[in-house]
Design an enzyme around this catalytic site. Sequence first.
Site, PDB file in Angstrom:
ATOM      1  CB  CYS A   1       9.798  -8.910   9.149  1.00  0.00           C
ATOM      2  SG  CYS A   1       8.078  -8.798   8.262  1.00  0.00           S
TER       3      CYS A   1
ATOM      4  N   GLY B   1       0.752  -1.173  -0.061  1.00  0.00           N
ATOM      5  CA  GLY B   1       0.061  -0.006  -0.096  1.00  0.00           C
ATOM      6  C   GLY B   1       0.876   1.260   0.109  1.00  0.00           C
TER       7      GLY B   1
ATOM      8  CB  CYS C   1       5.767  -3.303  10.389  1.00  0.00           C
ATOM      9  SG  CYS C   1       6.333  -5.045  11.125  1.00  0.00           S
TER      10      CYS C   1
END
Length: 372
Positions: free
Chosen positions: A99, A11, A195
């Site tokens: 991650c 996004g 995040c």
Amino acid sequence: MKQRVVVGMSGGVDSSVAAWLLEQQGYDVVGVFMKNWEDDDTDEYCSSREDLVDAAAVADVIGIELSAVNFAAEYRERVFAQFLREYEAGRTPNPDVLCNSQIKFAAFLDHARTLAADFVATGHYARIRRAGGRAELLKALDAGKDQSYFLHRLTQAQLAPVLFPLGELSKREVRAIARREGIPTHAKKDSTGICFIGERPFRDFLARYLPRTPGPIVTVDGRVVGEHQGLAYYTLGQRQGLRVGGTRGGAGTPWFVAGKDLPGNALVVVQGHDHPRLYRREVEVIDMHWIAGTAPALPARLRAKTRYRMPDAACAVSRHGGAYVAAFDEPQWAPTPGQYLVLYDGDVCLGGGVITAPAQTPSRVTELTAAT
């Protein structure tokens, strides 16, 4: 028949432009939005819903399919649990590195294969060079945006199918492409920080999962100058949030975290950004990962980063038992246990390991604080 590329679309503008570039290059592009956190999905600091809407709007403009996949369970098990363990032990982990190795190029890669992907791609600023059946991870051309530091724990198997479309571009060029092509995220602000924490106060977030254990804030000679809320909430080199008032001999000089005395539950501070206790010439690392699969010939002259935002610096790297030592030409500011030291040979990222605390004699701080 077109080769299929599954693109991780967050996004944001970077992954949006990555997907557009690949579509322009003639690939069969499929977008996937990864949801990695859902503990507080309705919280004001969680932007996942907005990000999914933005990713869908971008996919519509480019003319590609977009699906969403939930990796929250995998993230909690493989990344967040380790994050909490490290903070509880007084270290400062980097969950973005985990991650990448455990979610974006592991769980996501597995999912992409179910979609018949030939390649996977992300909006990271890095480059891949393939030669002799091996993949090398290279710095991005835009030194200010290079993200090879966060990718240093990837393996040959993970890098083999990866494309980094932004590796040759600057951030300015990426935003210019997005504006020119009418990509809806062209002006979207870059995300910052970890995040799953977003823009919220870090200490408040961590207090949900780790108990507050207040203790003294002390100088290197054991003088108590304040109280901390728990060693887990602080990191080496930290200046903000100490709430230490002025003291004799230097009321106007900022305080910085210089160490953690775990047995005494004391936070050790010094005054001044350039205090000698904030610097280390030798940095020891464990849990070393080599991208090539094997270590280079050592000892060797290389360059290394002790944290993402610091420039890489010249050092001599050698092995000592199960650990590696980087001896820097110039002392490095606040190398932090739990963070990563990442090694480079020119533009090639070789890998890295976890920084450990330096060997110390029994703590004088422990003795002094125990006496008080």
